[in-house]
Design an enzyme around this catalytic site. Structure first.
Site, short mmCIF file in Angstrom:
data_model
loop_
_atom_site.label_atom_id
_atom_site.label_comp_id
_atom_site.label_asym_id
_atom_site.label_seq_id
_atom_site.Cartn_x
_atom_site.Cartn_y
_atom_site.Cartn_z
N ARG A 1 0.81 -1.22 0.00
CA ARG A 1 0.00 0.00 0.00
C ARG A 1 0.85 1.27 0.00
O ARG A 1 0.32 2.39 -0.11
CB ARG A 1 -0.91 0.01 1.24
CG ARG A 1 -1.84 -1.17 1.32
CD ARG A 1 -2.64 -1.13 2.59
NE ARG A 1 -3.50 0.04 2.62
CZ ARG A 1 -4.72 0.08 2.14
NH1 ARG A 1 -5.26 -0.99 1.61
NH2 ARG A 1 -5.44 1.19 2.20
N TRP B 1 3.11 6.08 1.72
CA TRP B 1 3.19 6.53 0.33
C TRP B 1 3.05 8.05 0.40
O TRP B 1 1.99 8.57 0.72
CB TRP B 1 2.06 5.92 -0.51
CG TRP B 1 2.19 6.20 -1.96
CD1 TRP B 1 2.94 5.52 -2.86
CD2 TRP B 1 1.54 7.24 -2.71
NE1 TRP B 1 2.80 6.07 -4.13
CE2 TRP B 1 1.96 7.12 -4.05
CE3 TRP B 1 0.64 8.27 -2.37
CZ2 TRP B 1 1.51 7.97 -5.06
CZ3 TRP B 1 0.20 9.11 -3.37
CH2 TRP B 1 0.64 8.97 -4.71
N ASN C 1 -3.84 7.36 7.43
CA ASN C 1 -3.93 7.03 6.01
C ASN C 1 -5.02 7.94 5.42
O ASN C 1 -6.14 7.93 5.89
CB ASN C 1 -4.30 5.55 5.86
CG ASN C 1 -4.71 5.16 4.44
OD1 ASN C 1 -5.46 4.22 4.24
ND2 ASN C 1 -4.24 5.87 3.44
N GLY C 2 -4.64 8.73 4.40
CA GLY C 2 -5.60 9.64 3.78
C GLY C 2 -4.97 11.00 3.58
O GLY C 2 -3.75 11.14 3.63
N GLU D 1 -3.72 -2.06 -21.82
CA GLU D 1 -3.35 -2.66 -20.55
C GLU D 1 -1.89 -3.16 -20.58
O GLU D 1 -1.15 -2.99 -19.61
CB GLU D 1 -4.32 -3.80 -20.21
CG GLU D 1 -3.95 -4.66 -19.02
CD GLU D 1 -3.76 -3.89 -17.72
OE1 GLU D 1 -4.12 -2.71 -17.65
OE2 GLU D 1 -3.23 -4.50 -16.77
N LYS E 1 1.08 -2.07 -18.03
CA LYS E 1 1.77 -3.08 -17.22
C LYS E 1 3.29 -2.98 -17.40
O LYS E 1 4.04 -3.03 -16.45
CB LYS E 1 1.25 -4.46 -17.61
CG LYS E 1 1.33 -5.49 -16.57
CD LYS E 1 0.05 -5.65 -15.78
CE LYS E 1 -0.36 -4.37 -15.09
NZ LYS E 1 -1.67 -4.40 -14.52
N GLU F 1 4.68 0.31 -15.77
CA GLU F 1 4.67 0.44 -14.31
C GLU F 1 5.70 -0.43 -13.62
O GLU F 1 6.20 -0.06 -12.57
CB GLU F 1 3.26 0.22 -13.72
CG GLU F 1 2.79 -1.20 -13.62
CD GLU F 1 1.47 -1.33 -12.86
OE1 GLU F 1 0.64 -2.12 -13.30
OE2 GLU F 1 1.28 -0.68 -11.83
N HIS G 1 -0.49 7.88 -38.59
CA HIS G 1 -0.93 9.28 -38.48
C HIS G 1 -0.02 10.08 -37.55
O HIS G 1 -0.43 11.10 -37.01
CB HIS G 1 -2.38 9.33 -38.03
CG HIS G 1 -3.31 8.69 -39.00
ND1 HIS G 1 -3.65 9.28 -40.21
CD2 HIS G 1 -3.91 7.48 -38.99
CE1 HIS G 1 -4.45 8.47 -40.88
NE2 HIS G 1 -4.61 7.37 -40.17
N LYS H 1 -0.66 0.22 -4.07
CA LYS H 1 -1.71 -0.66 -4.57
C LYS H 1 -3.07 0.02 -4.58
O LYS H 1 -3.84 -0.10 -5.51
CB LYS H 1 -1.76 -1.90 -3.69
CG LYS H 1 -2.76 -2.95 -4.10
CD LYS H 1 -2.30 -3.64 -5.35
CE LYS H 1 -3.25 -4.73 -5.81
NZ LYS H 1 -2.96 -5.11 -7.20
O1 M6R Z 1 -8.30 -0.96 -6.79
P1 M6R Z 1 -8.66 -0.46 -8.14
O2 M6R Z 1 -8.95 -1.58 -9.11
O3 M6R Z 1 -9.77 0.55 -8.12
O4 M6R Z 1 -7.37 0.27 -8.67
C1 M6R Z 1 -7.40 0.99 -9.87
C2 M6R Z 1 -6.02 1.21 -10.39
O5 M6R Z 1 -5.26 1.97 -9.49
C3 M6R Z 1 -5.30 -0.13 -10.62
O6 M6R Z 1 -6.04 -0.91 -11.50
C4 M6R Z 1 -3.88 0.11 -11.20
O7 M6R Z 1 -3.96 0.71 -12.45
C5 M6R Z 1 -3.17 -1.22 -11.26
N1 M6R Z 1 -2.69 -1.60 -9.97
C6 M6R Z 1 -2.04 -1.24 -12.23
O8 M6R Z 1 -1.53 -2.51 -12.36
#
Ligand code: M6R
Length: 605
Positions: free
Chosen positions: A27, A75, A99-100, A478, A482, A485, A501, A600
């Site tokens: 997290r 984070w 957290n927040g 996607e 992936k 990241e 284009h 996460k």
């Molecule tokens: O928990 P969520 O599915 O709402 O999270 C949304 C995105 O933050 C999440 O899908 C993110 O793009 C992925 N962890 C990337 O692999």
């Protein structure tokens, strides 16, 4: 974002807190800290920049048997990655973790004259200072007064030095779950930190104050009325939150997909037909609507895009996919004629949650597709389809993505049937193919070594391009997310016909272009686009059905997936793309499960 944990009981807290933080580290992982209230030595605080492993090392010299403490893995939002900004924050008799985001922290600092007390740049420390200022010996009274002044999101665990052995907690939006077990009481951002101690837990209700003592947790509302929360049972094993012999969670989660898909699909198939009776979603909700709006972020949104393609093409009803953070500020055109489908693994993503609230407030019925039980989005949507992927620990989402696609397909099938668009025979056929999704992934994973060799080539690249058409384009989006990241390689996804284009200017000698072409109806078109880049020097990797036999003029490498209906080939394609990203990141020696700057669960805007 950020992981928080608190324990009070009969066991030394230090180890329990650090173990909890190790589970919650996905997290947030730029710094971590713990605070223990020791009967003899008073407050003991240890913070460290870096991962929880660094904190574990640093805490070796923390000589305490104290049995009450709180811990945090961060984070960063407000303030850089420094020890001063790491939690817990202490001010006078108050020590807390958060957290927040406290949005009005500047105003509070000025209004209550707190600046003298602050040693960090964080919004959190302002809460500690404010609470300390307000505190006159009764923690509950002080918390009530403080919470009234806070704007923003928060999960707070608070210790008062003159109330040893007690932890007070309160939350708004940011998640907290809590449990009582034989040797104490424990609270955390999510279940992974709780299940070593208890399978029974409750979700902390928003704006309620918890008083955690050694053997009980009192829950009360803001007026002091005692509340009895609903006790839930964890239905997955702690082993599913461990690596189980795999080098990384991500690889384990990729391999878990066949079982995860089965758990999501099979309980919703009755006599070969899609069935939401157990989920309590009435057919009228699917029957009555004229269009669908899909709202999500990141990977979840990409899963929504795959589902949207299938809904539109098979059911011929308009489906619009929206980025949640854009949707919430665009004054969307939405009413009761639209069904809103919200996708979220965590069920806590702030933008997704807020977008859902807007759709709901304008009369749209909402169905959420969520993995984490009892999460906010699941609770606040009209209906929820839980995906049963089990805990997804790697920051890069894999199994949550494919189960989300399968849930979208189930909705499409049921909707098509009850609307009379799909015949019973067509619906059965669709569901039959969907139940083969796991097997498709299993077969594809047998090719992992070949994909690993290809990743070894990609690892040197500066840029990678993914191209595809139709549903394969959504897969490309996607795939590029992936790869970016976790490997930090610049990657772009393009509709194959769109390259010429502009983007084709970026194609030069040896730039990898990964083409996905699983739809026979448009296969020749994508092949033409591949030739266009190949003739300009690109290193072309094609992902397509086994039956296609491309020659050297088309691609340098061919990754074969099992033949079949392209609607369902997405599951095989997803596994290939996930492995490409995984092996590339691993070959570059990176931290696959905890990529830099990420977390996460994104609970900030
Ligand atoms: O928990 P969520 O599915 O709402 O999270 C949304 C995105 O933050 C999440 O899908 C993110 O793009 C992925 N962890 C990337 O692999």
């Amino acid at each position: 974002m950020c992981g928080i944990v608190g324990f009070t009981g009969e066991l030394p807290a230090k180890d329990i807190l650090i173990k909890g933080l190790e589970q919650l580290e996905y997290r947030g992982y730029d710094s971590a800290g713990i605070a223990v209230l020791d009967d003899k030595k008073g407050l003991m605080l240890k913070k460290k920049t870096g991962h929880v492993a660094d904190l574990r090392e640093a805490a070796k010299d923390m000589d305490t048997q104290g049995t009450c403490g709180i811990g945090h893995t961060r984070w960063a939002t407000h303030g850089g990655v420094t020890e001063a900004n790491a939690h817990p924050h202490n001010c006078g008799s108050v020590t807390l973790i958060h957290n927040g985001i406290i949005e009005n922290y500047r105003e509070l600092t000025v209004e209550y004259g707190l600046s003298e007390k602050l040693k960090s740049e964080t919004d959190t420390e302002v809460v500690a200072a404010l609470l300390d200022k307000i505190y006159e010996g009764d923690p509950i009274v002080a918390i009530r007064k403080t919470v009234k002044l806070l704007a923003g999101t928060f999960a707070l665990c608070i210790m008062f030095s003159d109330h040893p052995d007690i932890i007070y907690c309160v939350r708004n939006v940011s998640p907290l779950v809590a449990a009582v077990f034989d040797q104490g009481t424990i609270i955390a951002s999510d279940l992974t930190a709780l299940i070593p101690y208890s399978r029974k837990y409750f979700v902390v209700p928003e704006y309620h104050i918890l008083t955690m003592t050694r053997d009980s947790i009192r829950v009360e509302d803001m007026k002091g009325n005692k509340v009895t929360p609903e006790i839930l049972t964890v239905d997955w094993d702690i082993n599913s939150a461990q690596k189980g012999g795999y080098p990384h969670f991500m690889l384990k989660e990729i391999y878990e997909q066949p079982e995860a898909l089965e758990r999501t699909i099979m309980p919703r198939v009755s006599d070969g037909m899609p069935d939401f009776t157990e989920d309590g979603i009435p057919d009228e909700v699917l029957k009555g609507i004229q269009r669908v709006v899909v709202v999500a972020c990141g990977t979840a949104m990409h899963a929504g895009m795959v589902g949207a393609k299938v809904m539109e093409s098979r059911l011929r009803i308009p489906v619009q996919v929206e980025i949640a953070s854009e949707f919430r500020y665009k004054d969307p055109i939405i009413d009761e004629t639209a069904l809103t489908i919200i996708l979220s693994q965590s069920g806590e993503t702030t933008d997704t949650l807020e977008a859902m609230k807007i759709a709901k407030s304008r009369g749209s019925k909402t169905i959420s597709i969520v993995n984490v039980k009892g999460s906010t989005i699941a609770r606040e949507s009209d209906y929820v389809l839980y995906t049963h992927a089990g805990p997804e620990i790697a920051v890069a989402s894999t199994k949550a993505y494919t189960v989300q696609i399968s849930a979208m397909y189930l909705i499409a099938a049921r909707m098509g049937f009850v609307k009379g668009i799909l015949s019973e025979e067509e619906t059965r056929e669709f569901i039959k193919k969907l139940t083969g999704a796991g097997e498709l992934i299993k077969t594809t994973l047998e090719n992992a070594n070949n994909i690993k060799r290809i990743a070894n080539h990609i690892k040197m690249a500066q840029d990678v391009f993914y191209i595809g058409r139709g549903i394969d384009y959504t897969m490309s989006l996607e795939a590029s997310l992936k790869l970016k990241e976790i490997s930090y390689i610049h990657a772009e996804a393009y509709a194959a016909g769109e390259l010429k284009h502009g983007t084709i200017a970026l194609i030069s000698e040896n730039v990898p272009v990964i083409a996905i072409a699983t739809d026979p109806a448009i296969y020749p078109k994508t092949i033409s686009n591949m030739k266009e880049v190949k003739s300009r020097g690109a290193y072309v990797i094609l992902i397509s059905h086994d039956a296609e036999k491309p020659d050297d003029s088309v691609c340098d490498r061919h990754i074969r997936i099992p033949d079949g209906d392209p609607t369902f080939s997405v599951f095989a394609t997803a596994a290939v793309l996930q492995l490409i990203a995984y092996y590339t990141s691993d070959a570059r020696g990176l931290d696959v499960d905890k990529p830099r700057n990420l977390a996460k669960s994104v609970t900030v805007e």
